[in-house]
Design an enzyme around this catalytic site. Structure first.
Site, short mmCIF file in Angstrom:
data_model
loop_
_atom_site.label_atom_id
_atom_site.label_comp_id
_atom_site.label_asym_id
_atom_site.label_seq_id
_atom_site.Cartn_x
_atom_site.Cartn_y
_atom_site.Cartn_z
N ALA A 46 0.85 -1.19 0.00
CA ALA A 46 0.00 0.00 0.00
C ALA A 46 0.89 1.25 0.00
CB ALA A 46 -0.92 -0.01 1.22
N GLU A 115 -6.45 12.40 -2.07
CA GLU A 115 -6.57 11.41 -3.13
C GLU A 115 -7.95 11.47 -3.76
OE1 GLU A 115 -5.48 7.67 -1.39
OE2 GLU A 115 -3.34 8.18 -1.32
N ASP A 222 -8.12 -17.11 -0.07
CA ASP A 222 -8.20 -18.36 0.70
C ASP A 222 -9.25 -18.33 1.80
OD1 ASP A 222 -6.00 -19.31 -0.82
OD2 ASP A 222 -4.61 -18.32 0.55
N HIS A 243 -7.60 -0.80 -9.82
CA HIS A 243 -6.83 0.43 -9.67
C HIS A 243 -6.55 0.98 -11.06
CE1 HIS A 243 -3.94 3.42 -8.43
NE2 HIS A 243 -4.22 3.14 -7.17
N ARG A 290 -11.99 5.89 -8.06
CA ARG A 290 -11.23 4.91 -8.84
C ARG A 290 -12.08 4.17 -9.87
NH1 ARG A 290 -7.47 2.19 -4.10
NH2 ARG A 290 -6.09 3.98 -3.84
N HIS A 351 -7.29 -4.72 -8.06
CA HIS A 351 -6.57 -4.11 -6.93
C HIS A 351 -7.17 -4.43 -5.57
CE1 HIS A 351 -4.11 -1.20 -4.84
NE2 HIS A 351 -5.16 -0.51 -4.44
N GLU A 375 -9.28 -7.10 4.32
CA GLU A 375 -9.85 -7.17 2.97
C GLU A 375 -10.69 -8.42 2.74
OE1 GLU A 375 -8.42 -6.69 -1.71
OE2 GLU A 375 -6.95 -6.52 -0.09
N ARG A 386 -14.37 1.25 -3.19
CA ARG A 386 -13.64 1.74 -2.01
C ARG A 386 -13.09 3.14 -2.24
NH1 ARG A 386 -8.10 1.57 -0.39
NH2 ARG A 386 -7.57 0.41 -2.29
N SER A 391 -8.98 1.52 3.27
CA SER A 391 -8.83 0.10 3.61
C SER A 391 -7.95 -0.12 4.84
CB SER A 391 -8.24 -0.67 2.42
OG SER A 391 -7.06 -0.07 1.96
N LEU A 392 -6.83 0.57 4.93
CA LEU A 392 -5.95 0.37 6.08
C LEU A 392 -6.62 0.80 7.38
CD1 LEU A 392 -2.48 1.54 4.67
CD2 LEU A 392 -3.30 -0.79 4.97
#
Length: 526
Positions: A46, A115, A222, A243, A290, A351, A375, A386, A391-392
């Site tokens: 990131a 952003e 997974d 992205h 995005r 992304h 995520e 998003r 996200s973080l």
């Protein structure tokens, strides 16, 4: 071999490590399982930063909430948005306490970026490798903690439920419960039992399901696949965020990310004829969210038959550009591109997964004693798309919520000692291993060709037919073979591909949203 831990955490990005650090302590032992090493995670890649309201002179929670809802096409859960935005400053303070170093101005205040989709400067960052800084800081804290045992290069195969005790479990079975997980041990080649009072899934996204992605190739969905097979609820898988600006360099996998912050800094998108084009698609130009920018680039490429477009930052001060984006500058220069003089070739790449394992405001999944963070989870924060750098912060806020809830509940749970060992009989022929590699490539090609940025019924039907055959072949192989990482990953990406495709079809049939059909974006088209 059988292990017993109070908490089992599967995954080692910011979400999994944060949860582990929050619950580990005297009387609470934690096992953290990761399929490769601690430093190989989406978090470390990131670049841009982490969003939080910190400059109260110009910014506030309502603005951040509104920006998030707009970016998500008003499909976000307002309660989840409020939870993340209002608890963000507290979790930023926690990251600082854990040793994370965010860039500051000379007066000591945070050096904030802006952003796409954000109405204010609110992105905290560490140069252009914020995720790496966070990952390294948390790894140091993790290794210092005597109550956390780390199992690197261990691959979780299945979560343990009543199904493994001989009970028939369907999606309508009440009270499905997780008792831990079966985990492949690379040293012995056998499958160990990890019994836990509480299990937390933090396995990250699924970008590697696509041929072109910015994700590390361990991002094969997974945890989502495991929970889906255990009959847990999985939601919003059709909302794959592409992205818009991955570095176009054919053969690179994963693709190198050109951060959103570069457009916030003033970079402009141009087609191969050097023409700006974003004015044709959105009034916010290159700072549109995005999903809009990715579709605009995709449209522009198809219009002219091009493989990529350009990102132009040559009009900015060269020294300032090198200072803000040292890693991007170095990477591009290694390919003969001086970003202070040359345009950067870029194209969209898979992304981020906005959906995943459905959880409530406490991070609880539909399966008892099983939480999901990061995520791999679907909190409702992101909706259809998003907002950059959300996200973080979502990962650490929900790690806190899940940890608090789990700590209050754990004394009500005990270990399930009647869980049988994994049946690891069987063999895998060398020729079958070659076919597994080819099948993984085929899934990526199917998903990229038919379930990419633009989708239609015809494309989804073709994907369905092709994945069906691969699914049957893989299930037969899994049943007769010894467990291996390659077989399990193939199984997982086929499960995830199917979920993305199926939920895309369901979304179109129920709501007719632009995410699944061939026409231009219309804001708030619900």
């Amino acid at each position: 071999m059988t292990y017993e831990y109070d908490y089992l955490v599967i995954g080692s990005g910011i979400a999994g490590m944060s949860f582990a650090l929050k619950v580990a302590g005297e009387g609470s032992k934690v096992a953290l399982v990761c399929k490769t090493t601690l430093d190989e995670a989406n978090t470390a890649l990131a670049q841009g930063g982490i969003a939080s309201v910190t400059n109260l002179e110009v910014d506030d929670f309502d603005k951040h909430i509104h920006d998030t809802m707009v970016a998500g096409d008003w499909l976000s859960d307002p309660k989840a948005v409020e939870l993340v935005v209002k608890n963000a400053p507290t979790e930023i303070a926690q990251l600082l306490e854990w040793g994370v170093d965010f860039d500051r101005q000379e007066n000591g205040e945070f050096d904030l970026h802006r952003e796409g989709g954000h109405s204010e400067f609110r992105i905290l960052h560490h140069a252009d490798n914020t995720g790496f800084e966070i990952q390294e800081s948390l790894i140091r804290k993790l290794r210092e903690n005597p109550y956390i045992d780390i199992f690197e290069n261990h691959f979780a195969i299945e979560i343990i439920t009543q199904h493994h005790l001989g009970k028939i479990v369907t999606r309508r079975t009440p009270g499905i419960t997780c008792y831990g997980a079966y985990v492949l041990n690379p040293t012995t080649g056998g499958v160990d039992k990890f019994l836990a009072r509480i299990t937390t899934m933090a396995t990250g996204g699924a970008g590697a399901v696509y041929t072109t992605t910015t994700n590390p190739l361990v991002a094969t969905g997974d945890g989502i696949a495991m929970v889906y097979r255990a009959k847990g609820t999985v939601q919003d898988m059709e909302f794959i965020q592409f992205h818009p600006t991955a570095l176009y360099h054919p053969g690179d996998r994963p693709s190198f990310l050109i951060t959103e912050a570069m457009r916030g800094y003033g970079a402009v998108l141009r087609n191969l004829r050097g023409e700006e084009f974003m004015h044709k698609y959105d009034e916010r130009l290159s700072l549109a969210p995005r999903d809009i920018v990715a579709r605009a680039i995709d449209s522009e490429m198809k219009l002219h038959g091009d493989d990529h477009v350009y990102l132009d930052v040559t009009h900015k001060d060269p020294e300032e550009t090198r200072h803000h984006f040292p890693n991007i500058y170095a990477k591009c220069l290694s390919l003969g591109i001086d970003i202070t003089k040359d345009y950067i070739p870029v194209a969209p790449a898979a992304h981020y997964l906005c959906g995943g394992i459905k959880v409530d405001l406490n991070g609880q999944s539909s399966i008892s004693r099983l939480y999901a963070v990061g995520e791999c989870s679907c909190t409702g924060l992101h909706g259809g798309n998003r907002l950059a750098s959300n996200s973080l912060i979502e990962a650490v806020v929900y790690a806190e919520a899940a940890a608090r809830h789990a700590q209050a509940a754990i004394n009500h749970y005990d270990f399930r000692h009647d869980v049988p060992d994994w049946n690891d009989e069987g063999t895998t022929l060398p020729e079958e291993m070659v076919l597994i590699t080819q099948s993984i490539k085929e899934v990526g090609q199917i998903m990229s060709s038919y379930v990419g940025i633009v989708r239609s019924n015809l494309r989804l039907d073709r994907a369905w037919n092709r994945l069906d055959l691969l699914y049957e072949e893989t299930e037969q192989l899994f049943k007769r073979s010894k467990a291996s990482r390659e077989i399990c990953e193939l199984r997982n990406i086929i499960n995830v591909g199917y979920l993305i495709m199926r939920q895309a079809k369901e979304r179109k049939e129920s709501r007719g949203l632009h995410y699944t059909i061939d026409y231009p974006h219309t804001a708030n088209n619900q």
